[in-house]
Design a protein around this motif. Sequence first.
Motif, PDB file in Angstrom:
ATOM      1  N   ALA A 125       0.939  -1.225  -0.084  1.00 40.37           N
ATOM      2  CA  ALA A 125       0.092  -0.088  -0.192  1.00 40.37           C
ATOM      3  C   ALA A 125       0.932   1.727   0.141  1.00 40.37           C
ATOM      4  O   ALA A 125       1.607   1.450   0.997  1.00 40.37           O
ATOM      5  N   THR A 126       0.525   2.140  -0.992  1.00 45.33           N
ATOM      6  CA  THR A 126       1.698   3.368  -1.366  1.00 45.33           C
ATOM      7  C   THR A 126       1.574   4.285   0.159  1.00 45.33           C
ATOM      8  O   THR A 126       2.564   4.581   0.578  1.00 45.33           O
ATOM      9  N   GLY A 127      -0.078   4.739   0.242  1.00 39.51           N
ATOM     10  CA  GLY A 127       0.056   5.908   1.106  1.00 39.51           C
ATOM     11  C   GLY A 127       0.502   4.772   3.135  1.00 39.51           C
ATOM     12  O   GLY A 127       1.452   5.772   3.772  1.00 39.51           O
ATOM     13  N   VAL A 128       0.323   4.313   3.646  1.00 40.26           N
ATOM     14  CA  VAL A 128       0.829   3.437   4.546  1.00 40.26           C
ATOM     15  C   VAL A 128       2.532   4.083   4.311  1.00 40.26           C
ATOM     16  O   VAL A 128       3.306   4.090   5.307  1.00 40.26           O
ATOM     17  N   LEU A 129       3.193   3.253   3.281  1.00 40.72           N
ATOM     18  CA  LEU A 129       4.602   3.490   3.123  1.00 40.72           C
ATOM     19  C   LEU A 129       5.116   5.085   2.575  1.00 40.72           C
ATOM     20  O   LEU A 129       6.387   5.203   3.625  1.00 40.72           O
ATOM     21  N   VAL A 130       5.203   5.400   2.218  1.00 42.26           N
ATOM     22  CA  VAL A 130       5.208   7.469   2.598  1.00 42.26           C
ATOM     23  C   VAL A 130       4.379   7.377   4.344  1.00 42.26           C
ATOM     24  O   VAL A 130       5.817   8.044   4.282  1.00 42.26           O
ATOM     25  N   ALA A 131       3.471   6.893   4.877  1.00 44.30           N
ATOM     26  CA  ALA A 131       2.990   7.451   5.911  1.00 44.30           C
ATOM     27  C   ALA A 131       4.693   6.680   6.579  1.00 44.30           C
ATOM     28  O   ALA A 131       5.580   7.630   7.610  1.00 44.30           O
ATOM     29  N   ALA A 132       5.321   5.720   6.978  1.00 49.44           N
ATOM     30  CA  ALA A 132       5.486   4.808   7.650  1.00 49.44           C
ATOM     31  C   ALA A 132       7.355   4.898   7.477  1.00 49.44           C
ATOM     32  O   ALA A 132       7.702   5.499   8.541  1.00 49.44           O
TER      33      ALA A 132
END
Length: 337
Positions: free
Chosen positions: A104-111
Amino acid sequence: MKIIVDCLGGDNSPAAEVEGAVLALKNNKDLRIVLVGDEEKIREILTRRRVRTPRIEIVHAPEEVTGNDKPIDAVRLKKNSSMIRAIRMLREDESVDAMVSNGATGVLVAAATLRIGRIEGVRRPAFCPMVPNMAGGPVGVCDSGANVDVTPEMLQQFAIMGTHYMETFRGIKNPKVGLLNIGKEEEKGDDLRREAYKLLEKTPGINFCGNMEAREFLNGEFDLVVADGFSGNVLCKCAEGTALEVLKRLKRDINSKKKYQLGGLLMKKMFQEEKEFMNYLNYGGCALLGMEKVIVKGHGSSDRIATKVSIEQACMLLKGGMNEKIRDSIALCDQES
């Protein structure tokens, strides 16, 4: 080099990641891989493929991050998921150099933003996918989804980071940079674009070629397009969707008449080559530029070949010292401003 591969979250996980890693190891003798995911499934694939090598390490993390997870909740609550575990290893283990994920892109960016941190001076990280143009080469789009709201200074940094990325990954010397806008003239667009234009004109090390209208995206005039994440994402998906629909239309028209079918048969090889040229899976993943460690986000539908390309992409960025070049250029830009 030691690269972590997140083995969950993609459409073809974990087979695509495990088999892609095995292919990458064959082509890169100085590479080691850490596979993070369901250990039992990973070992089953390796056993089936008869793979035994000390260059593969397995870390058990059976929980999966999905596109339905809210990014911050996933970072806080899914600590045993493959993606969050991989991010933690990337931060804490100094021997690990990079990470590849099809999740998942959004989770990767946030993490990544919360746990890894940005290169000193970088205001926001940015994605830079590759799109094939009609001149036979790729064009990068920075940003394409990581940042919806940006400032002129951010767009300036996207140009700097994207330039080093195109040089390191694609070998394009002094890439031609365009600013996505509604017209070619300097005064066109909103305040954001006009201010960014002025900054890009005087940014050292950037081959700024002016504004770019969307219709010029694929003509080969530009090597890198600078945009806010919303506009850049729309641009990429519109181009991808248009290409797919044109191919569908051609196929339907060819099958509509016997004389067209004969011509299509004679041109079958050419159509196959064009289809392969426009296949985004052949162009690597999206690098998340501006992070302290190299992170490559593969497409969710990546197969083993696409995953292999993403891993080799991470290798190229490490060997080319991209992050060090970005750090130096950002520092120089800050000094001059």
